[in-house]
Design a protein around this motif. Structure first.
Motif, PDB file in Angstrom:
ATOM      1  N   TYR A   6      12.762  66.328 -22.499  1.00  0.00           N
ATOM      2  CA  TYR A   6      12.801  65.182 -23.482  1.00  0.00           C
ATOM      3  C   TYR A   6      14.014  64.508 -23.411  1.00  0.00           C
ATOM      4  O   TYR A   6      15.285  65.340 -23.260  1.00  0.00           O
ATOM      5  CB  TYR A   6      12.589  65.649 -25.028  1.00  0.00           C
ATOM      6  CG  TYR A   6      11.515  66.225 -25.415  1.00  0.00           C
ATOM      7  CD1 TYR A   6      10.497  66.000 -25.992  1.00  0.00           C
ATOM      8  CD2 TYR A   6      11.492  67.836 -25.096  1.00  0.00           C
ATOM      9  CE1 TYR A   6       9.328  66.477 -26.487  1.00  0.00           C
ATOM     10  CE2 TYR A   6      10.186  68.667 -25.535  1.00  0.00           C
ATOM     11  CZ  TYR A   6       9.179  67.817 -26.153  1.00  0.00           C
ATOM     12  OH  TYR A   6       8.221  68.667 -26.401  1.00  0.00           O
ATOM     13  N   GLU A   8      17.115  61.832 -24.588  1.00  0.00           N
ATOM     14  CA  GLU A   8      17.346  61.050 -25.755  1.00  0.00           C
ATOM     15  C   GLU A   8      17.573  59.471 -25.187  1.00  0.00           C
ATOM     16  O   GLU A   8      18.135  59.552 -24.149  1.00  0.00           O
ATOM     17  CB  GLU A   8      18.575  61.673 -26.304  1.00  0.00           C
ATOM     18  CG  GLU A   8      18.069  62.921 -27.166  1.00  0.00           C
ATOM     19  CD  GLU A   8      19.309  63.553 -28.196  1.00  0.00           C
ATOM     20  OE1 GLU A   8      19.923  62.899 -28.628  1.00  0.00           O
ATOM     21  OE2 GLU A   8      19.552  64.545 -27.726  1.00  0.00           O
ATOM     22  N   GLU A  13      19.544  65.277 -22.164  1.00  0.00           N
ATOM     23  CA  GLU A  13      18.414  66.087 -21.856  1.00  0.00           C
ATOM     24  C   GLU A  13      18.019  67.495 -22.496  1.00  0.00           C
ATOM     25  O   GLU A  13      19.098  68.264 -22.803  1.00  0.00           O
ATOM     26  CB  GLU A  13      18.156  66.331 -20.255  1.00  0.00           C
ATOM     27  CG  GLU A  13      18.157  64.798 -19.497  1.00  0.00           C
ATOM     28  CD  GLU A  13      17.733  65.096 -18.213  1.00  0.00           C
ATOM     29  OE1 GLU A  13      17.269  66.152 -17.719  1.00  0.00           O
ATOM     30  OE2 GLU A  13      18.117  64.137 -17.411  1.00  0.00           O
ATOM     31  N   ALA A  28       8.844  69.276 -29.663  1.00  0.00           N
ATOM     32  CA  ALA A  28      10.064  68.654 -30.037  1.00  0.00           C
ATOM     33  C   ALA A  28      10.655  69.323 -31.406  1.00  0.00           C
ATOM     34  O   ALA A  28      11.826  69.617 -31.597  1.00  0.00           O
ATOM     35  CB  ALA A  28       9.954  67.170 -29.992  1.00  0.00           C
ATOM     36  N   VAL A  51       7.351  58.060 -27.955  1.00  0.00           N
ATOM     37  CA  VAL A  51       8.014  58.361 -26.907  1.00  0.00           C
ATOM     38  C   VAL A  51       7.597  57.489 -25.681  1.00  0.00           C
ATOM     39  O   VAL A  51       6.437  56.674 -25.617  1.00  0.00           O
ATOM     40  CB  VAL A  51       7.874  59.763 -26.259  1.00  0.00           C
ATOM     41  CG1 VAL A  51       8.200  60.627 -27.420  1.00  0.00           C
ATOM     42  CG2 VAL A  51       6.276  60.302 -26.120  1.00  0.00           C
ATOM     43  N   SER A  85       3.767  61.011 -29.531  1.00  0.00           N
ATOM     44  CA  SER A  85       3.815  62.187 -28.752  1.00  0.00           C
ATOM     45  C   SER A  85       2.919  63.385 -29.686  1.00  0.00           C
ATOM     46  O   SER A  85       2.470  64.441 -28.904  1.00  0.00           O
ATOM     47  CB  SER A  85       5.340  63.059 -28.794  1.00  0.00           C
ATOM     48  OG  SER A  85       5.933  62.833 -30.194  1.00  0.00           O
ATOM     49  N   ARG A 100      10.882  60.124 -22.814  1.00  0.00           N
ATOM     50  CA  ARG A 100      12.293  59.184 -22.818  1.00  0.00           C
ATOM     51  C   ARG A 100      11.994  58.924 -24.452  1.00  0.00           C
ATOM     52  O   ARG A 100      10.977  58.343 -24.911  1.00  0.00           O
ATOM     53  CB  ARG A 100      12.557  58.202 -22.200  1.00  0.00           C
ATOM     54  CG  ARG A 100      13.224  58.633 -20.879  1.00  0.00           C
ATOM     55  CD  ARG A 100      13.132  57.609 -19.867  1.00  0.00           C
ATOM     56  NE  ARG A 100      13.936  58.031 -18.477  1.00  0.00           N
ATOM     57  CZ  ARG A 100      13.351  58.741 -17.713  1.00  0.00           C
ATOM     58  NH1 ARG A 100      11.829  59.277 -17.796  1.00  0.00           N
ATOM     59  NH2 ARG A 100      13.923  59.220 -16.414  1.00  0.00           N
ATOM     60  N   LEU A 101      12.833  59.265 -25.260  1.00  0.00           N
ATOM     61  CA  LEU A 101      12.958  58.714 -26.613  1.00  0.00           C
ATOM     62  C   LEU A 101      13.402  57.195 -26.909  1.00  0.00           C
ATOM     63  O   LEU A 101      14.385  57.041 -26.349  1.00  0.00           O
ATOM     64  CB  LEU A 101      13.595  59.962 -27.424  1.00  0.00           C
ATOM     65  CG  LEU A 101      13.142  61.372 -27.279  1.00  0.00           C
ATOM     66  CD1 LEU A 101      14.255  62.082 -28.208  1.00  0.00           C
ATOM     67  CD2 LEU A 101      11.613  61.387 -27.433  1.00  0.00           C
TER      68      LEU A 101
END
Length: 106
Positions: A6, A8, A13, A28, A51, A85, A100-101
């Motif tokens: 994941y 941010e 990471e 998550a 995401v 997600s 990626r968020l």
């Protein structure tokens, strides 16, 4: 276990081992990854687990359902690789998945 990374919005990471059968969102939340709010708890009734799936993994995460497409209308900065997600089930085939968020879920 599938290792999911994941990332941010600021580039931080989080590489997490997630049990098959859980969702990417549950992985998550259970591991306190910031940036996934999951307000509805995974019921596909909000868009706070939005995401961006890394392009290399899009074909492996399955297709978006009509309900997921509808909920993504509530997310900000939706891109073609946007997913909720909570709708991506983890399996051994997703070992190495990168998501990626977004900057914000609201």
């Amino acid at each position: 276990m599938a290792k999911i990374t994941y990332i941010e919005h600021d580039g931080t990471e989080h590489a997490i081992d997630v049990k098959p059968g859980l969702t990417v969102m549950e992985g998550a939340v259970k591991n306190n990854v910031p940036g996934i709010d999951a307000d509805c708890g995974g019921a596909c009734a909000c868009a706070t687990c939005h995401v961006y799936v890394d392009e290399a993994w899009l074909s492996k995460t399955g297709d978006k359902s009509a309900m997921e497409e509808s909920m993504l209308d509530f997310a900000e900065n939706v891109e073609p690789n946007s997913r909720l997600s909570c709708q991506i089930k983890v399996s051994d085939a997703l070992d190495g998945l990168v998501v990626r968020l977004p900057e914000s879920q609201h």
